[in-house]
Scaffold this active site. Sequence first.
Site, short mmCIF file in Angstrom:
data_model
loop_
_atom_site.label_atom_id
_atom_site.label_comp_id
_atom_site.label_asym_id
_atom_site.label_seq_id
_atom_site.Cartn_x
_atom_site.Cartn_y
_atom_site.Cartn_z
N ASP A 48 54.63 18.93 32.21
CA ASP A 48 55.76 18.92 31.27
C ASP A 48 55.85 20.21 30.48
O ASP A 48 56.82 20.42 29.76
CB ASP A 48 55.62 17.75 30.29
CG ASP A 48 55.71 16.41 30.99
OD1 ASP A 48 56.54 16.29 31.91
OD2 ASP A 48 54.97 15.49 30.62
N ASP A 100 60.05 11.10 29.24
CA ASP A 100 59.43 10.48 30.42
C ASP A 100 59.28 8.99 30.14
O ASP A 100 59.74 8.49 29.11
CB ASP A 100 58.09 11.15 30.68
CG ASP A 100 57.62 10.99 32.13
OD1 ASP A 100 58.11 10.05 32.79
OD2 ASP A 100 56.79 11.78 32.58
#
Length: 980
Positions: free
Chosen positions: A718, A408
């Site tokens: 996530d 990310d």
Amino acid sequence: MSTIIQENIECNKSLCHVPNTPSAANKRWRSAFVYIYYNRFKIDQTSLTELVKERNVDKLQNIGGVDGVASMLETNVEFGIHGNDEDITRRRESFGSNSYKRPQRKSLFHFVVKEFKDLTIIISLLSAVPCLAFDMMDNETLAGRDEDESLIAALFLVVISAISNFWQSKQFQKLSELCNNIQIKVVRARLHQKVSISELVVGDVVCLKIGDQVPADGLFLEGHSLKVEEPSITQDESDHVEVNCHHPFLFSGTKVVDGYARMLVTSVGKNTTWGELMSSIIHDTNELQTPLQVRLNKLTSSIRKVGLAIALLALVVLLVRHFTGNIADECVIGKFHGSKKKFCDMVKAMRILATATTIVELVIPKGFSLAVKRTHVYAMKKMMLDQAMVRKLSALETMGFATTICTDIAGSLTLNQMKVTKFWLGKESFDAAAYSSIAPYFLELVQEGVAMNTIGTSYRPSSRFEIEFLSNPTEKAILSWAILELNMEMEQLMHNCKILSVEAFNSHMKRSGVLLRRMGDSTIHVHWKGAAEIILKMCSRYNDSSGIMKELDDHERMKFEQIIQGMEASSLQCVAFAHKQLSKEDQEYDTKNKKIEEEGLTLLGLVGLKDPCCLGVRNAVEDCQYAGVNIKMITGDNVFIARAIATECGILRPGQDMVNGVVIEGMEFRNYTPEERMEKVDKICVMAKASPTDKSLMVECLKQKGHIVAVIGGGINDAPALKEADIGLSMGIHGTKVVKLSSDIVILDDNFASMAKVLRWGRCVHKNIQKFIQFQLTVNVTAIIVNFVAFIFVNEGPLTGVQLLWVNLITHNLVALALAIEQPTKTLMEKLPVGWTMPLITNNMWRNLLAQALYQTVVILTLELKGRLIFNVCEKVKDTLIFNTFVLCQVFNQLNARKLMEKNIFKGIHRNNLFFSIIATTIVLQVVMVEYLKWIEDTKGLNWWEWAACIGMAIVSWLVGWIVKRIPVPQKPFLSYLKN
């Protein structure tokens, strides 16, 4: 109540006071009195446990609700407990500590017993005991002359090996305890602070947010939209349970999936629901075998089969020679008759069987498991210094094979330290110096929207200290900007307004809203804050720079979209504020239904937040790419921000984003057919506006194409991708607790540069284990050939069982440690990932170990057959020369093992002082063993010439290694030819 208790204590202390030294009885009475009166709370642990476990709201209301429980626990619901040492101690004494029953540590005796289970030791004992017994029957026989000393020596070496393994186990357990040290945020003595989860006590006020794991049983104090994930009673799935003032019960081990809150801890440790379960399960905390250990076990199994075949051949030959009378009778058969002769035959049969068994044990490399553990422990310690904490050993190995890293933006590529750098009012940008020219009414609306629509808090300990902001990076940046630059008075605004309803921020909607009533005029207002493109769609009007409200038609909307895209192209995160004052008709409906208006809003303004890239992240990305590892950015941010940051970090090269399919959005990837996804997934470098499902889908596609995938995550969204990946890495600073607990490796400094170090360490671990495999197999192959040939032609091996135990003790401990401490080098990042399919023993390793084994075999057999003649020495000195040369060959072969393919085996050795120390220690121990502890190995001291000859023969192994590394080998693995 506390005042009365204190007065009673002082009163009774004066009554109990004795001028002279108090007696032991008086001390006990005084301690008991202080404990009973000072440590006593108005509620006991049993009542607290039942209160939460039964979820009885009526019972809770009967004792004054949550505030009543807090009062009984002497907790201020706003400022927390006192938190001093005395307060913490008495709470632990009254309610226990936040820890569970752990498996007992394995004692030294456990490891000693484990060593005695080794087949070589068992056979040695079984063969030595009958010989000792026979020696006791007749002292003139030759059967048991040296067995007593050999038996003592074997026992001594076994204890030494057990001590080494015991120490290694303690080191590994210390690292495991460190990895399980989770930090949580609590309020104590008016201060927000982080403490270890094990330091939590009953009465603590804990702050919870999305992604946290509830650390203890407790009660909801305050918060908004809190939902936790609790295991369903009737199904394997989990239920999302809303927790509020009407249902305030929270349980240890559950996960926060939405909202935020503060909770009052009522039970910790074994008194919690989760603690009861954990205490009832006694299991070993050591991880199961890692993939590399599984592969080593398969290799060992294959080698064992070879050993069994060789041992069977040796057994057949020896038995034939025994029954045909070709083996000399060590028991002097002519002197004995009857039972003694039968006993002597039994001893010889036992020795023949021991010989065959010894051959099997010589072939089997038993040091692999210990070498792997040593390498892991050393790498884990060093990686902690490199800001990486390994929670799962298999991940450390797998990182050495990683081919793709999905990351990310926030926290890994950037510092996750947001700062407001742009402020747009209408279509005009303002800097800090021009804020005074903005209409006060308009600024008040912005301040109100910031203060009331946030989960963050600000706190100034005193006028001498700076203001502290507590929240996520985005909220902290906006709060800091509003307070320090817009002069917002947060406490006053919160006092002037009453919150009626809240919609908490979540990653799906990317916005948060609040419905409030102003206490002064009782008007109802709505404030929204969130991603600029989302909030813009909810607005139908906007305020220009002079504060005049204007209609937001399509033309004006397009201009705002261009402003937003311009900020995002500069890698700024754009946040918008919107407001609406409700009419009387809307007020009645919205206050009744707690509904927050989502349409007809007025756009207040836009702020651009800059999150600078981490120091060294570009170099780290380039290092990974140079090592053949693909870096893919998968983010929920829009494509403009993603493209800008990817270019800044080096994930995208200049002009690469113009190539079709390199930068895509999550919806586009999601809408591909399975065949299209598999075709295009390798080409994708950046995926923007990606949902958690999109990220998991990409990881799944990459794995199907044969990639070893590592995923870096921080938020609870996530978690699916981390679970799907081969290696899950979480962020240590900004990562949620749930993600940290479920990840394999925690990046402590949230920096991608540390990720590159993890990759290098993963490759280093694999390479170091390969070095030990080559070294250990060289020892085993040499020993098996030498002893097999000697058993066949000379009736006994040149290396005794005790000597082989000594060699194993050195190789399994000192040599394994020496090769485990090899540091990662730049050359590790100059090669492509090898992948799981490549064999552990490469062609280069086969070439090196067979050449060294051949040389050592020739030297040892030459000494065995012609040593007495060459050196003109007696039999015992010849045996000592063989033993000493064999050990020194292994010492010098360590340097050959350092470099599997490089010819210069001394490269970089000057930076590894510990390696030199281990070699020096090994040589010193060998000198002591040969010259001073002769009884252990049944050796005889050597002179300087003989020592020089042994060292000279051992050093030649360097020349052998240098020569054979010039011999080219095919790329195709040798063993694959056998399968064809």
